[in-house]
Scaffold this active site. Structure first.
Site, mmCIF file in Angstrom:
data_model
loop_
_atom_site.group_PDB
_atom_site.id
_atom_site.type_symbol
_atom_site.label_atom_id
_atom_site.label_comp_id
_atom_site.label_asym_id
_atom_site.label_seq_id
_atom_site.Cartn_x
_atom_site.Cartn_y
_atom_site.Cartn_z
ATOM 1 N N HIS A 92 0.953 -1.093 -0.117
ATOM 2 C CA HIS A 92 -0.044 -0.011 -0.020
ATOM 3 C C HIS A 92 0.874 1.339 0.062
ATOM 4 O O HIS A 92 1.914 1.357 0.794
ATOM 5 C CB HIS A 92 -0.897 0.083 1.340
ATOM 6 C CG HIS A 92 -1.845 1.247 1.233
ATOM 7 N ND1 HIS A 92 -3.003 1.510 0.430
ATOM 8 C CD2 HIS A 92 -1.601 2.414 1.784
ATOM 9 C CE1 HIS A 92 -3.321 2.430 0.822
ATOM 10 N NE2 HIS A 92 -2.742 3.157 1.522
ATOM 11 N N ASP A 171 -15.295 2.540 7.666
ATOM 12 C CA ASP A 171 -14.209 3.286 7.226
ATOM 13 C C ASP A 171 -14.739 4.289 5.869
ATOM 14 O O ASP A 171 -14.367 5.638 5.804
ATOM 15 C CB ASP A 171 -13.058 2.573 6.753
ATOM 16 C CG ASP A 171 -12.091 3.678 6.101
ATOM 17 O OD1 ASP A 171 -11.427 4.586 6.676
ATOM 18 O OD2 ASP A 171 -11.780 3.470 4.962
ATOM 19 N N ARG A 178 -14.705 12.721 7.272
ATOM 20 C CA ARG A 178 -13.344 13.055 7.459
ATOM 21 C C ARG A 178 -12.981 14.308 6.359
ATOM 22 O O ARG A 178 -12.331 15.428 6.691
ATOM 23 C CB ARG A 178 -12.210 12.486 7.597
ATOM 24 C CG ARG A 178 -12.470 11.619 9.032
ATOM 25 C CD ARG A 178 -11.583 10.333 8.911
ATOM 26 N NE ARG A 178 -10.217 10.654 8.736
ATOM 27 C CZ ARG A 178 -9.268 9.882 8.108
ATOM 28 N NH1 ARG A 178 -9.691 8.677 7.810
ATOM 29 N NH2 ARG A 178 -7.946 10.190 8.110
ATOM 30 N N SER A 193 -7.873 3.936 9.017
ATOM 31 C CA SER A 193 -8.509 3.781 7.673
ATOM 32 C C SER A 193 -7.848 2.784 6.930
ATOM 33 O O SER A 193 -8.288 1.841 6.237
ATOM 34 C CB SER A 193 -8.551 5.095 7.225
ATOM 35 O OG SER A 193 -8.855 5.127 6.026
ATOM 36 N N LYS A 197 -8.744 -1.833 5.865
ATOM 37 C CA LYS A 197 -9.140 -2.194 4.574
ATOM 38 C C LYS A 197 -7.963 -3.228 4.335
ATOM 39 O O LYS A 197 -8.244 -4.516 3.686
ATOM 40 C CB LYS A 197 -8.878 -0.999 3.225
ATOM 41 C CG LYS A 197 -10.269 -0.236 3.526
ATOM 42 C CD LYS A 197 -10.116 0.828 2.691
ATOM 43 C CE LYS A 197 -9.418 2.032 3.353
ATOM 44 N NZ LYS A 197 -9.510 3.367 2.981
HETATM 45 N N1 URA Z 1 -5.903 6.744 2.679
HETATM 46 C C1 URA Z 1 -7.152 6.106 3.395
HETATM 47 O O1 URA Z 1 -7.654 5.118 2.900
HETATM 48 N N2 URA Z 1 -7.501 6.567 4.407
HETATM 49 C C2 URA Z 1 -7.094 7.673 4.798
HETATM 50 O O2 URA Z 1 -7.481 8.149 5.998
HETATM 51 C C3 URA Z 1 -6.076 8.496 4.195
HETATM 52 C C4 URA Z 1 -5.574 7.965 3.059
#
Ligand code: URA
Length: 438
Positions: A92, A171, A178, A193, A197
């Protein structure tokens, strides 16, 4: 559902710097997901978290509660002929300009026999999205069912596809909130967050590419380091082998930013060429992913040079309906900016380049917008390169020539050239963080 907590008490507790209990967090995340807790209450709480932070236990419980609101993928059916499990590895990136690394990385790692379930997103704002880039390939399909993902992992090894909406739905709702309440920039909220995932996705090993610099979310080293440590701790606590590389994002990665142009550059890397920074980072992240599933002592550069990673790319593209031999879309308009003087390029602002590519049509301002496959920028020089006055510096690519002027404006003051300067490019990989370091 009758409330078992008064959400205002929880907001006050966080506002005053108290720690939330597991039971409070579980209730809160569920009650927010089902609508019992109102958006304005969650936004107050998110702001309290941004200002007060959360401790490691709270972040872990918050992440687990978000995972529990959705499905978890399971790749344990991937086995070898002798019945042993094939461990999966994923990457990621926190997002940067010209960051096309997923494209060569997933097939490269798969070419060593390690399945890579790369569930990706689209671009929003100045950083591009992996799916938008791959959709420049004729016929390529981003949406796969869970059964198709599993089948492709088993047969081809690499999958890059859209993350289903079933992963951590809490999320999805919270991130959208947010975004409009000035609470994105909270390290506990960003870490939970991203990791909710990734953990729900069910990978065995994960490497995080945490970007730092002008073109990144995290502008300074200490914040990026803390984010990396927090995410490595979350992954490790959840049983995922997790490491992080802190990488430079003051300057765009490679020599392209956009969609088709980034695919083209990725194919160059898979053919054993490509810009040195893209090759270096691809190989470093691949080595982390391979080591994460126990494969040490291999040099990922080998399969870039001998064609095996390219074979894996072609199979991955074809499995998702794409034609790896189809020509990539060309822009209707091109406009080249030239070096105003002779000297060494000493700075190229990644954020400005990202905004230019975005304004040319490579990215979207709202989720509903379409991107242009051929839009983007080509960089003819990078920091450390010498240019002569009048030589091409940046080429702007777009289907809509009305966009060129605004892109050019984004680049005003973004590139410094200095006569007599001898600037080496900045170190790309600034730090590595593993479970032992936290
Ligand atoms: N990417 C995400 O998936 N969540 C965040 O809070 C910031 C970047």
């Amino acid at each position: 559902m009758s409330p078992s907590h008064d959400v205002v008490d929880l907001i006050r507790a966080k506002r005053d710097g108290d720690t939330l209990s597991q039971e409070q967090i579980d209730w809160l995340i569920n009650a927010y997901t089902d609508g019992t807790v109102a958006e304005e209450q969650m936004s107050a709480l998110a702001m309290a978290i941004l200002l007060r932070g959360m401790d490691r236990t709270e972040i872990r419980q918050w992440t687990a509660a978000m995972i529990a609101t959705g499905e978890r993928m399971n790749f344990s059916s991937l086995t070898r002929p002798d019945g042993s499990r094939r461990l999966t590895a994923d990457k990621h990136s926190t997002g940067g300009v010209g960051d096309k690394i997923t494209l060569p990385l997933a097939p490269l790692v798969a070419s060593y026999g390690v399945p890579v379930p790369q569930l990706s997103g689209r671009g929003l704002g100045h950083t591009g999205g992996t799916l938008d880039k791959l959709e420049a390939v004729r016929g390529w399909r981003a949406h796969l069912s869970n059964a198709e993902v599993l089948h492709q992992l088993d047969t081809v090894g690499a999958v890059i596809c859209a993350a289903g909406s079933g992963l951590a739905p809490a999320d999805k709702k919270l991130y959208a909130l947010r975004d409009v309440t000035g609470t994105v920039e909270s390290i506990p909220l960003i870490a939970s967050s991203i990791m909710s995932k990734k953990i729900a996705e069910g990978t065995d090993a994960l490497v995080l590419d945490v970007k730092v610099g002008a073109g990144a979310f995290m502008k300074n080293y200490d914040d990026a380091f803390e984010l990396a440590q927090t995410m490595v701790a979350l992954g490790t606590d959840a049983g995922v082998h997790t490491t992080a590389l802190l990488t430079e994002m003051d300057t765009p990665l490679g020599r392209t930013a956009g969609n088709a142009v980034e695919v083209q550059e990725s194919v160059e890397v898979l053919a054993g060429g490509g810009p040195t920074d893209v090759v270096e980072l691809t190989a470093a992240l691949a080595a982390e992913m391979l080591a994460g599933v126990g494969l040490t002592g291999v040099d990922p550069l080998d399969n870039l040079k001998n064609g095996k990673a390219m074979d894996s790319w072609r199979a991955m593209i074809a499995a998702q309906g794409g034609d790896p031999d189809a020509p990539l879309p060309e822009p209707r308009h091109q406009h080249t900016l030239h070096a105003p003087e002779t000297g060494t390029v000493t700075r190229m602002d990644a954020y400005a380049v990202g905004i230019a590519a975005w304004r040319l049509g490579a990215g979207r301002a709202r989720k509903e917008d379409q991107v242009q496959a051929a839009a983007g920028v080509r960089l003819h020089a990078k920091p450390g390169d010498t240019v002569t006055a009048g030589a091409p510096l940046v080429t702007l690519l777009t289907d809509d020539d009305q966009r060129i002027q605004r892109a050019e404006q984004a680049l005003a003051g973004a590139i410094d050239i200095s006569e007599g300067a001898d600037t080496a490019p900045a170190t790309l990989i600034k730090a590595r963080i593993a479970a032992a370091d936290i």
